[in-house]
Scaffold this motif. Sequence first.
Motif, PDB file in Angstrom:
ATOM      1  N   LEU A 120      30.453  53.754  34.222  1.00  0.00           N
ATOM      2  CA  LEU A 120      31.426  53.016  35.023  1.00  0.00           C
ATOM      3  C   LEU A 120      30.823  52.496  36.321  1.00  0.00           C
ATOM      4  O   LEU A 120      31.336  51.535  36.904  1.00  0.00           O
ATOM      5  N   ASP A 121      29.739  53.115  36.791  1.00  0.00           N
ATOM      6  CA  ASP A 121      29.058  52.601  37.981  1.00  0.00           C
ATOM      7  C   ASP A 121      28.574  51.175  37.744  1.00  0.00           C
ATOM      8  O   ASP A 121      28.659  50.321  38.637  1.00  0.00           O
ATOM      9  N   ASP A 122      28.066  50.913  36.534  1.00  0.00           N
ATOM     10  CA  ASP A 122      27.602  49.557  36.212  1.00  0.00           C
ATOM     11  C   ASP A 122      28.763  48.566  36.253  1.00  0.00           C
ATOM     12  O   ASP A 122      28.635  47.459  36.790  1.00  0.00           O
ATOM     13  N   MET A 123      29.882  48.959  35.674  1.00  0.00           N
ATOM     14  CA  MET A 123      31.040  48.067  35.687  1.00  0.00           C
ATOM     15  C   MET A 123      31.561  47.862  37.102  1.00  0.00           C
ATOM     16  O   MET A 123      31.989  46.758  37.461  1.00  0.00           O
ATOM     17  N   ALA A 124      31.522  48.901  37.925  1.00  0.00           N
ATOM     18  CA  ALA A 124      31.966  48.764  39.311  1.00  0.00           C
ATOM     19  C   ALA A 124      31.118  47.730  40.046  1.00  0.00           C
ATOM     20  O   ALA A 124      31.640  46.905  40.812  1.00  0.00           O
ATOM     21  N   ASN A 125      29.807  47.738  39.798  1.00  0.00           N
ATOM     22  CA  ASN A 125      28.929  46.751  40.423  1.00  0.00           C
ATOM     23  C   ASN A 125      29.254  45.338  39.951  1.00  0.00           C
ATOM     24  O   ASN A 125      29.230  44.377  40.746  1.00  0.00           O
ATOM     25  N   LEU A 126      29.560  45.199  38.666  1.00  0.00           N
ATOM     26  CA  LEU A 126      29.902  43.877  38.140  1.00  0.00           C
ATOM     27  C   LEU A 126      31.230  43.384  38.711  1.00  0.00           C
ATOM     28  O   LEU A 126      31.400  42.187  38.962  1.00  0.00           O
ATOM     29  N   VAL A 127      32.167  44.300  38.911  1.00  0.00           N
ATOM     30  CA  VAL A 127      33.435  43.924  39.547  1.00  0.00           C
ATOM     31  C   VAL A 127      33.188  43.432  40.967  1.00  0.00           C
ATOM     32  O   VAL A 127      33.744  42.408  41.399  1.00  0.00           O
ATOM     33  N   ASP A 128      32.327  44.135  41.704  1.00  0.00           N
ATOM     34  CA  ASP A 128      32.000  43.700  43.068  1.00  0.00           C
ATOM     35  C   ASP A 128      31.379  42.306  43.056  1.00  0.00           C
ATOM     36  O   ASP A 128      31.710  41.455  43.900  1.00  0.00           O
ATOM     37  N   GLU A 129      30.472  42.058  42.116  1.00  0.00           N
ATOM     38  CA  GLU A 129      29.840  40.739  42.027  1.00  0.00           C
ATOM     39  C   GLU A 129      30.869  39.659  41.722  1.00  0.00           C
ATOM     40  O   GLU A 129      30.853  38.578  42.327  1.00  0.00           O
ATOM     41  N   ALA A 130      31.758  39.949  40.761  1.00  0.00           N
ATOM     42  CA  ALA A 130      32.773  38.956  40.401  1.00  0.00           C
ATOM     43  C   ALA A 130      33.689  38.662  41.583  1.00  0.00           C
ATOM     44  O   ALA A 130      34.025  37.497  41.851  1.00  0.00           O
ATOM     45  N   ARG A 131      34.070  39.696  42.309  1.00  0.00           N
ATOM     46  CA  ARG A 131      34.973  39.489  43.441  1.00  0.00           C
ATOM     47  C   ARG A 131      34.292  38.783  44.603  1.00  0.00           C
ATOM     48  O   ARG A 131      34.976  38.234  45.475  1.00  0.00           O
ATOM     49  N   SER A 132      32.970  38.786  44.615  1.00  0.00           N
ATOM     50  CA  SER A 132      32.258  38.079  45.685  1.00  0.00           C
ATOM     51  C   SER A 132      32.288  36.562  45.482  1.00  0.00           C
ATOM     52  O   SER A 132      32.047  35.815  46.432  1.00  0.00           O
ATOM     53  N   VAL A 133      32.579  36.130  44.265  1.00  0.00           N
ATOM     54  CA  VAL A 133      32.597  34.694  43.981  1.00  0.00           C
ATOM     55  C   VAL A 133      33.978  34.186  43.583  1.00  0.00           C
ATOM     56  O   VAL A 133      34.165  32.992  43.396  1.00  0.00           O
ATOM     57  N   ARG A 134      34.944  35.085  43.452  1.00  0.00           N
ATOM     58  CA  ARG A 134      36.303  34.675  43.107  1.00  0.00           C
ATOM     59  C   ARG A 134      37.293  35.682  43.686  1.00  0.00           C
ATOM     60  O   ARG A 134      36.961  36.815  43.979  1.00  0.00           O
TER      61      ARG A 134
END
Length: 216
Positions: A120-134
């Motif tokens: 889930l740490d990997d998914m948390a990082n991807l969520v942070d990345e997505a929220r940085s652009v949208r």
Amino acid sequence: MIISIANTKGGVGKTTLAVQIAIARALAGRDVWLIDGDRQGTAAAAIAARAEAQKLPGIACAQYADGAQLRAQVQQQAHKWEDIIIDVGGRDSTALRASLILADTLLVPFAPRSYDVWALDDMANLVDEARSVRDGLRSLAVMNQADPGANSSDNADAEAALADLPQFTYLPTPIRRRKAFSNAGGAGLSVVESLPRDQKAIAEINILVDSIFNVE
């Protein structure tokens, strides 16, 4: 609503939930498009089995494992559908990343096992990345394949570990290990449609669907 069902960890039941959720919404009268974003095509195969059996309602399904193609098709066709369910494979892929940019809601299934919780740490990082652009990505996590026992220590430990990841809102609506889900999903059926009926499985899916879609 566009829902992405994703996890970089395989084997957590993403496709099972995607098929169950898509059929549940279709049974509720919604126009539903299920997108299989995994090269294995398991969700597409399940819906093909449903179509071959001439089970109604029919579910529209397309397979786009390439992120650029998935993004383009959803952007072009989103206006045709009330609900779009995107099932993406168990790895960090272009399809997964595209789905995070497109989705209103991300649903992350996880199993109560150490490796699954760590992933889930990997998914948390991807969520942070997505929220940085949208803006506006709603990120939910649900325990899938949970131990049947009400007092399972593994279930409790997994839920506690999720509390350290603020990127996710935990849904206290676990989906437990039941043969009804695998039996129904393989035939492209909802547990609501499958016989013999498993009332506990039906209740779990109904509660999960209500938690996802009944947003004030």
